[in-house]
Design a protein around this motif. Structure first.
Motif, PDB file in Angstrom:
ATOM      1  N   THR A   1       0.870  -1.280  -0.497  1.00  0.00           N
ATOM      2  CA  THR A   1       0.251  -0.097   0.084  1.00  0.00           C
ATOM      3  C   THR A   1       0.758   0.913   0.359  1.00  0.00           C
ATOM      4  OG1 THR A   1      -1.890  -1.222   1.054  1.00  0.00           O
ATOM      5  CG2 THR A   1      -1.756   1.356   1.059  1.00  0.00           C
ATOM      6  N   GLN A   2       2.032   1.179   0.393  1.00  0.00           N
ATOM      7  CA  GLN A   2       2.833   2.658   0.794  1.00  0.00           C
ATOM      8  C   GLN A   2       3.620   2.160  -0.678  1.00  0.00           C
ATOM      9  OE1 GLN A   2       6.331   1.170   3.510  1.00  0.00           O
ATOM     10  NE2 GLN A   2       6.744   3.955   3.523  1.00  0.00           N
ATOM     11  N   ARG A   3       3.814   1.458  -1.488  1.00  0.00           N
ATOM     12  CA  ARG A   3       4.867   2.056  -2.450  1.00  0.00           C
ATOM     13  C   ARG A   3       3.783   1.843  -3.782  1.00  0.00           C
ATOM     14  NH1 ARG A   3       6.687  -4.161  -1.010  1.00  0.00           N
ATOM     15  NH2 ARG A   3       8.443  -3.182  -0.115  1.00  0.00           N
ATOM     16  N   MET A   4       2.783   1.120  -3.273  1.00  0.00           N
ATOM     17  CA  MET A   4       1.468   2.463  -4.502  1.00  0.00           C
ATOM     18  C   MET A   4       1.204   3.381  -4.049  1.00  0.00           C
ATOM     19  SD  MET A   4      -2.544   1.450  -4.794  1.00  0.00           S
ATOM     20  CE  MET A   4      -2.591   3.366  -3.823  1.00  0.00           C
TER      21      MET A   4
ATOM     22  N   VAL B   1      -5.973  -1.636  -7.325  1.00  0.00           N
ATOM     23  CA  VAL B   1      -4.753  -0.450  -7.818  1.00  0.00           C
ATOM     24  C   VAL B   1      -3.833  -0.893  -7.751  1.00  0.00           C
ATOM     25  CG1 VAL B   1      -4.714   2.383  -7.967  1.00  0.00           C
ATOM     26  CG2 VAL B   1      -6.831   1.687  -7.759  1.00  0.00           C
ATOM     27  N   ALA B   2      -3.310  -1.308  -6.557  1.00  0.00           N
ATOM     28  CA  ALA B   2      -1.596  -1.902  -6.379  1.00  0.00           C
ATOM     29  C   ALA B   2      -1.134  -2.425  -7.637  1.00  0.00           C
ATOM     30  CB  ALA B   2      -1.285  -2.025  -5.177  1.00  0.00           C
ATOM     31  N   LEU B   3      -2.124  -3.527  -8.222  1.00  0.00           N
ATOM     32  CA  LEU B   3      -2.179  -4.710  -9.256  1.00  0.00           C
ATOM     33  C   LEU B   3      -1.559  -3.842 -10.742  1.00  0.00           C
ATOM     34  CD1 LEU B   3      -4.219  -7.442  -7.759  1.00  0.00           C
ATOM     35  CD2 LEU B   3      -1.316  -7.508  -7.899  1.00  0.00           C
ATOM     36  N   LEU B   4      -3.334  -3.484 -10.439  1.00  0.00           N
ATOM     37  CA  LEU B   4      -2.870  -2.566 -11.850  1.00  0.00           C
ATOM     38  C   LEU B   4      -1.975  -1.485 -12.203  1.00  0.00           C
ATOM     39  CD1 LEU B   4      -6.865  -2.015 -11.842  1.00  0.00           C
ATOM     40  CD2 LEU B   4      -5.793  -3.604 -13.461  1.00  0.00           C
ATOM     41  N   SER B   5      -1.501  -0.885 -10.990  1.00  0.00           N
ATOM     42  CA  SER B   5      -0.793   0.304 -11.664  1.00  0.00           C
ATOM     43  C   SER B   5       0.657  -0.312 -11.311  1.00  0.00           C
ATOM     44  CB  SER B   5      -0.812   1.517 -10.755  1.00  0.00           C
ATOM     45  OG  SER B   5      -0.712   0.779  -8.859  1.00  0.00           O
ATOM     46  N   GLN B   6       1.383  -1.759 -11.826  1.00  0.00           N
ATOM     47  CA  GLN B   6       2.218  -1.991 -11.629  1.00  0.00           C
ATOM     48  C   GLN B   6       3.309  -1.469 -12.814  1.00  0.00           C
ATOM     49  OE1 GLN B   6       4.336  -4.371  -8.966  1.00  0.00           O
ATOM     50  NE2 GLN B   6       2.401  -3.877  -8.043  1.00  0.00           N
ATOM     51  N   ASP B   7       3.198  -1.213 -13.479  1.00  0.00           N
ATOM     52  CA  ASP B   7       3.902  -0.501 -14.933  1.00  0.00           C
ATOM     53  C   ASP B   7       2.636   1.052 -14.803  1.00  0.00           C
ATOM     54  OD1 ASP B   7       4.600   0.795 -17.095  1.00  0.00           O
ATOM     55  OD2 ASP B   7       4.362  -1.363 -18.114  1.00  0.00           O
ATOM     56  N   LEU B   8       3.556   1.844 -14.502  1.00  0.00           N
ATOM     57  CA  LEU B   8       2.738   3.016 -14.323  1.00  0.00           C
ATOM     58  C   LEU B   8       2.341   3.803 -16.210  1.00  0.00           C
ATOM     59  CD1 LEU B   8       4.393   5.449 -12.177  1.00  0.00           C
ATOM     60  CD2 LEU B   8       2.074   4.761 -11.865  1.00  0.00           C
TER      61      LEU B   8
END
Length: 162
Positions: free
Chosen positions: A45-48, A67-74
């Protein structure tokens, strides 16, 4: 999507007095393995929040896991949001909120209007305006729109990196 109204999150009230404080919560769990998993969830959560340059100061893993999963590649996440939302990405907040709440309420206009403290017809007009801004009708891809709006919600400045 979280079902809490803005400003009514437990613990959020005290953050106003502590501008430098950010809180990332893991998932509740029992035992040593549960503690470890919860800690790793809090780190995710913190990293996201950092990756997205989010203005949000309090987040739990339960509300941001997708969102954390979907945003690994910005870059890919940004393209997904732009392609999915089209002109809705930069629409006024009332339109964005109408669509987010409508989707969170499982496309039930009456419940969404109640949650937004708006008349049902007002909500339907906003949804119509939002639908005209989307590249494809909301009814054809509600899950994609919901995911794109969640990414946008957790991003820094209205969906754009700070």
């Amino acid at each position: 999507m979280a079902h809490r109204a803005a400003g009514h999150r437990p613990g959020a009230a005290g953050l106003g007095r502590l501008p430098a404080v950010r809180i990332a919560l893991g998932s509740p769990a029992l035992g040593v393995d549960g503690f470890r998993r919860s800690h790793l969830d809090a780190l995710t959560t913190q990293r996201m929040l950092a990756r997205l340059a989010s203005a949000q100061r309090l987040a739990s893993h339960d509300e941001v896991e997708l969102v954390a999963l979907l945003s690994q590649d910005l870059e890919r996440a940004d393209r997904f949001v732009q392609r999915t939302l089209g002109d809705l990405e930069h629409a006024p907040d009332d339109l964005i909120d109408a669509v987010r709440v409508f989707l969170a309420e499982q496309c039930n206009a009456s419940r969404a209007a109640t949650r937004l403290f708006a008349h049902r017809n007002t909500l339907l007009r906003r949804l119509g305006r939002a639908d005209r801004l989307l590249p494809r009708p909301l009814a054809e891809h509600p899950l994609d729109v919901a995911a794109a709006l969640e990414i946008r919600h957790w991003r820094g400045t209205g969906g754009q990196r700070a």
